[in-house]
Design a protein around this motif. Structure first.
Motif, PDB file in Angstrom:
ATOM      1  N   LYS A   1      18.232 -42.052  36.782  1.00 33.81           N
ATOM      2  CA  LYS A   1      17.501 -40.878  37.268  1.00 33.81           C
ATOM      3  C   LYS A   1      18.134 -39.560  36.861  1.00 33.81           C
ATOM      4  CE  LYS A   1      16.395 -38.454  41.571  1.00 33.81           C
ATOM      5  NZ  LYS A   1      16.311 -38.515  43.042  1.00 33.81           N
ATOM      6  N   PHE A   2      19.442 -39.465  36.958  1.00 33.62           N
ATOM      7  CA  PHE A   2      20.122 -38.188  36.767  1.00 33.62           C
ATOM      8  C   PHE A   2      20.475 -37.990  35.289  1.00 33.62           C
ATOM      9  CE2 PHE A   2      20.848 -39.549  41.109  1.00 33.62           C
ATOM     10  CZ  PHE A   2      20.508 -38.419  41.835  1.00 33.62           C
ATOM     11  N   HIS A   3      20.046 -36.829  34.745  1.00 33.82           N
ATOM     12  CA  HIS A   3      20.186 -36.572  33.320  1.00 33.82           C
ATOM     13  C   HIS A   3      21.250 -35.509  33.054  1.00 33.82           C
ATOM     14  CE1 HIS A   3      16.594 -38.831  31.738  1.00 33.82           C
ATOM     15  NE2 HIS A   3      16.344 -38.827  33.040  1.00 33.82           N
ATOM     16  N   GLN A   4      21.581 -35.391  31.756  1.00 37.25           N
ATOM     17  CA  GLN A   4      22.523 -34.374  31.260  1.00 37.25           C
ATOM     18  C   GLN A   4      23.893 -34.474  31.934  1.00 37.25           C
ATOM     19  OE1 GLN A   4      20.110 -30.756  31.786  1.00 37.25           O
ATOM     20  NE2 GLN A   4      19.625 -30.840  29.602  1.00 37.25           N
ATOM     21  N   ILE A   5      24.336 -35.714  32.122  1.00 41.97           N
ATOM     22  CA  ILE A   5      25.679 -35.987  32.633  1.00 41.97           C
ATOM     23  C   ILE A   5      26.411 -36.807  31.582  1.00 41.97           C
ATOM     24  CG2 ILE A   5      27.038 -37.146  34.417  1.00 41.97           C
ATOM     25  CD1 ILE A   5      24.680 -36.718  36.330  1.00 41.97           C
ATOM     26  N   THR A   6      27.618 -36.400  31.249  1.00 38.68           N
ATOM     27  CA  THR A   6      28.389 -37.077  30.215  1.00 38.68           C
ATOM     28  C   THR A   6      29.478 -37.960  30.825  1.00 38.68           C
ATOM     29  OG1 THR A   6      30.036 -35.320  30.013  1.00 38.68           O
ATOM     30  CG2 THR A   6      28.036 -35.120  28.669  1.00 38.68           C
TER      31      THR A   6
ATOM     32  N   SER B   1      25.984 -39.341  26.881  1.00 35.95           N
ATOM     33  CA  SER B   1      25.272 -39.212  28.156  1.00 35.95           C
ATOM     34  C   SER B   1      25.128 -40.578  28.814  1.00 35.95           C
ATOM     35  CB  SER B   1      23.888 -38.603  27.938  1.00 35.95           C
ATOM     36  OG  SER B   1      23.034 -39.542  27.295  1.00 35.95           O
ATOM     37  N   ILE B   2      24.905 -40.572  30.114  1.00 36.30           N
ATOM     38  CA  ILE B   2      24.681 -41.824  30.836  1.00 36.30           C
ATOM     39  C   ILE B   2      23.500 -42.585  30.239  1.00 36.30           C
ATOM     40  CG2 ILE B   2      23.986 -42.820  33.051  1.00 36.30           C
ATOM     41  CD1 ILE B   2      25.538 -40.606  34.451  1.00 36.30           C
TER      42      ILE B   2
END
Length: 243
Positions: free
Chosen positions: A69-74, A60-61
């Motif tokens: 800020k933005f979650h659940q992004i790989t 994840s980032i």
């Protein structure tokens, strides 16, 4: 400036002027800022870092930028343009209003993380070409390695492919104004440097046609990444609706 190749047979040529009607002719050795084609260079670096187990496609980032800020992004979703991130270049007019100082990837990440906008969509559910993805990838590569992105490009691509001209734009080394080939507006005035030029990963690679071809050849020969990651890069990643 262009190149045509079939096997080991190569034809390259160039036409036109470097800075308008009355300037010197463009040559095949002249470098150009290849804009979004730069993303291929970034993708190769990320693939190599994954191959070397420095990072993982499913990381994840937040593993590299905990307060983002933005979650659940790989990393995989950044590579394949289905992260849902807003386009950072759209935020600069208001976010950097009247600020003419040169900007870095760190500045762009901060701008993106401080936006009041929500994600465009839930990561992994859509495809949307977005410069933010590759700007983030370059920044993550630096976080993971402690090296400047240009060092990684040199280590993983420039040296293995035997290149001379390719480089990431760095105004500390060479300004836009000092390049022989210059961008022109419709009225033939020269386009000046811009703070977005200093951000890389999504753009800002300079190279000539022959060296771009050499990268492709080195890629296909397995000199940059191995067969496993080459097959991943060449395979379909996103399912889209077909008419």
């Amino acid at each position: 400036s262009f190149l045509i190749a079939k096997g080991d047979l190569i034809y390259q040529n160039s036409f036109g002027k470097r800075v308008g009607r009355h300037s010197d002719d463009i040559t095949t050795k002249d470098v150009f800022q290849i804009a979004r084609v730069s993303k291929f260079i970034t993708a190769l670096c990320i693939a190599r870092l994954c191959q070397d187990s420095v990072i993982n496609l499913n990381d994840s980032i937040q593993q590299y930028i905990p307060d983002f800020k933005f979650h659940q992004i790989t990393i995989r979703q950044l590579l394949t343009h289905n992260s849902g991130l807003p386009e950072y270049t759209y935020l600069t007019d208001s976010g950097w209003l009247n600020d003419t100082l040169p900007k870095t990837n760190k500045d762009a990440v901060k701008l993106l993380s401080n936006t009041q906008l929500d994600a465009y969509y839930t990561a992994g559910t859509r495809f949307d070409y977005c410069n933010s993805n590759y700007m983030m990838l370059a920044h993550i590569a630096e976080k993971a390695t402690g090296k400047h992105f240009s060092e990684l490009v040199t280590q993983y691509i420039k040296i293995p492919a035997g290149l001379d001209s390719m480089h990431i734009y760095n105004p500390k080394n060479k300004t836009i104004e000092s390049y022989p080939v210059k961008g022109l507006r419709g009225d033939y005035s020269i386009i000046p440097d811009h703070q977005l030029n200093h951000i890389y990963g999504d753009k800002s690679v300079f190279i000539n046609c022959l060296e771009l071809f050499k990268i492709y050849k080195a890629f296909r020969k397995g000199l940059i990444i191995n067969q496993q990651f080459m097959e991943q890069m060449l395979s379909k990643q996103i399912k889209v609706k077909e008419n």
